[in-house]
Enzyme design. Structure first.
Site, mmCIF file in Angstrom:
data_model
loop_
_atom_site.group_PDB
_atom_site.id
_atom_site.type_symbol
_atom_site.label_atom_id
_atom_site.label_comp_id
_atom_site.label_asym_id
_atom_site.label_seq_id
_atom_site.Cartn_x
_atom_site.Cartn_y
_atom_site.Cartn_z
ATOM 1 N N CYS A 98 -66.938 -20.862 -0.937
ATOM 2 C CA CYS A 98 -65.815 -19.994 -0.583
ATOM 3 C C CYS A 98 -64.918 -19.957 -1.811
ATOM 4 O O CYS A 98 -64.211 -20.923 -2.085
ATOM 5 C CB CYS A 98 -65.053 -20.518 0.627
ATOM 6 S SG CYS A 98 -63.541 -19.585 0.956
ATOM 7 N N CYS A 101 -60.866 -19.727 -0.769
ATOM 8 C CA CYS A 101 -60.161 -20.857 -0.145
ATOM 9 C C CYS A 101 -61.163 -21.965 0.133
ATOM 10 O O CYS A 101 -61.616 -22.613 -0.807
ATOM 11 C CB CYS A 101 -59.377 -20.426 1.091
ATOM 12 S SG CYS A 101 -60.227 -19.364 2.273
ATOM 13 N N SER A 102 -61.557 -22.164 1.389
ATOM 14 C CA SER A 102 -62.474 -23.271 1.674
ATOM 15 C C SER A 102 -63.204 -23.036 2.993
ATOM 16 O O SER A 102 -63.487 -23.993 3.706
ATOM 17 C CB SER A 102 -61.702 -24.580 1.736
ATOM 18 O OG SER A 102 -60.660 -24.445 2.688
ATOM 19 N N CYS A 103 -63.513 -21.776 3.332
ATOM 20 C CA CYS A 103 -64.205 -21.464 4.592
ATOM 21 C C CYS A 103 -65.510 -22.253 4.670
ATOM 22 O O CYS A 103 -66.279 -22.289 3.710
ATOM 23 C CB CYS A 103 -64.513 -19.979 4.667
ATOM 24 S SG CYS A 103 -63.032 -18.957 4.624
#
Lengths: 193, 99, 106
Positions: A98, A101-103
């Site tokens: 991702c 962000c950090s999905c």
């Protein structure tokens, strides 16, 4: 605001206090959420992978609708984003990142690992996937294409890795024990101990 | 963007991502990564319809938009990439035009 | 600013392929979550479930953190920073009551 670690603790306590006083978020609700989140772990994803390796009908269901297949394992997917499952096959390897962000497919794999959230991984996985795989010691058969999946919107993505050679006849539990977190992100591949 | 009447792109359609930088014009929340803007790719498949995050991020009423899985040759994004490698990105319909 | 960045004015959180990080190794070491991390994570989830703030609002708040801060802060410190900003912006909590509550926590 420029907060140190201690100041962050204070800010969190202050916010939680205000939200509790307003009857918006209680201490019990936070504790319940922490417990529910802590229950998710890569072992869940590994169990799904092992089932897919041994049960062709489940594999088809998993690839068609990952969330519904996860529910067969008692994983609560209501309210969670749709789960897409990316099947590694001879000649094609998937790697999930991702960049924004950090999905991460938290419902089936738990909290994202630290490296997944790092600036270096987010910047490099999409542009230098072979360099990233090399850092993990992962080598792909010659001629394998890499498909990087940048998780930018509403889906969450999990890799269905290839079953290692030499595991013919193994039962699901033994197979699941081979599958690690990184295998389901694509930085590594399951291998015999 | 929320009043955009979406074109429907089938699997296999060649598309170009709009070369636009809304974040330069004011507060924005954009889920289309910088590295695919202005680039051409191929729709792998439509992923369904989802509320527009560009609206949700500001608690505005959100348009429901088609979302696509779009494949790019890595070489088309970065010259040093290995031939055949790909990047696949989820992109909302209004960011795409026919290539 | 490298030339490619000048031609493509990305936001600082939009990190895919950014040249300045291409030589940085990925830190693979395991970091266990702290109580602070778990609490912030859970707080965001509950706020989302109750319709008080969306995950996209969380992200917007994170993206609004200036670049130097963004890179310096820990992951869940960014989250807390964003949650606080969004709750203040929406009037869910007020500046004065937050200042008062912080003073009590001193």
């Amino acid at each position: 605001m420029n907060l140190s670690g201690q100041e962050n603790d204070r800010l969190l306590a202050a916010l939680r206090g205000l939200l509790a006083a307003k009857n918006l978020v209680s201490t019990a609700e936070i504790a319940e959420r922490i417990a529910a989140t802590d229950r998710a772990s890569p072992a869940q994803g590994a169990a799904m992978v092992a089932r897919a390796w041994t049960d062709a009908a489940f594999r088809a269901r998993l690839l068609a609708d990952g969330a519904r297949a996860a529910e067969e394992f008692g994983i609560m997917m209501r309210g969670a984003p749709p789960l897409g499952v990316l099947e590694n096959v001879p000649g094609l390897h998937h790697l999930v990142v991702c960049t924004l962000c950090s999905c991460y497919p938290r419902a089936v794999l738990g909290y994202p690992p630290f490296w997944y959230k790092s600036v270096a991984y987010r910047a490099r996985a999409v542009r230098d996937p072979r360099g990233v795989l090399a850092e993990w010691g992962t080598t792909l058969p010659e001629g394998t294409r890499i498909r990087v999946v940048d998780s930018t919107a509403d889906y969450r993505w999990m890799v269905l890795p290839r079953r290692p050679d030499g595991t013919e006849g193994w039962d699901e539990a033994a197979l699941a024990a081979l599958v690690r977190e990184g295998d389901m992100v694509g930085v590594t591949q399951p291998r015999l101990p | 963007m929320s009043e955009f009447a979406p074109t429907v792109f089938p699997a296999g359609a060649r598309v170009r991502v709009r070369l636009d930088w809304p974040e330069q014009r004011g507060p924005a929340h954009i889920r289309t990564p910088h590295y695919v803007r202005g680039r051409e790719g191929t729709v792998l498949r439509p992923l369904g319809r989802f509320a527009n995050p560009e609206d949700l991020a500001f608690a505005r009423e959100a348009a429901i938009l088609p979302l696509y899985h779009v494949r790019f040759e890595q070489r088309a994004l970065w010259p040093e990439a290995t031939e055949g490698d790909e990047v696949v990105v989820e992109i909302f319909g209004p960011w795409l035009e026919t290539a | 600013m490298p030339e490619e960045d000048a031609a493509r004015p990305r936001a600082h959180h939009d990190l895919g392929g950014v040249a300045q990080y291409l030589c940085e190794p990925v830190d693979q070491s395991a970091h266990s979550l702290t109580d602070f991390d778990r609490e912030v994570d859970a707080l965001r989830q509950v706020l989302g479930q109750k319709g008080i703030m969306t995950v996209d609002e969380l992200r917007r708040g994170i993206e609004a953190i200036p670049e130097a801060e963004y890179l310096r802060l820990g992951y869940y410190q960014r989250w807390l920073r964003s949650i606080t900003a969004i709750l203040l912006e929406k009037g869910v909590v007020g500046e004065a009551e937050l200042a008062a509550a912080l003073a009590v926590e001193q």
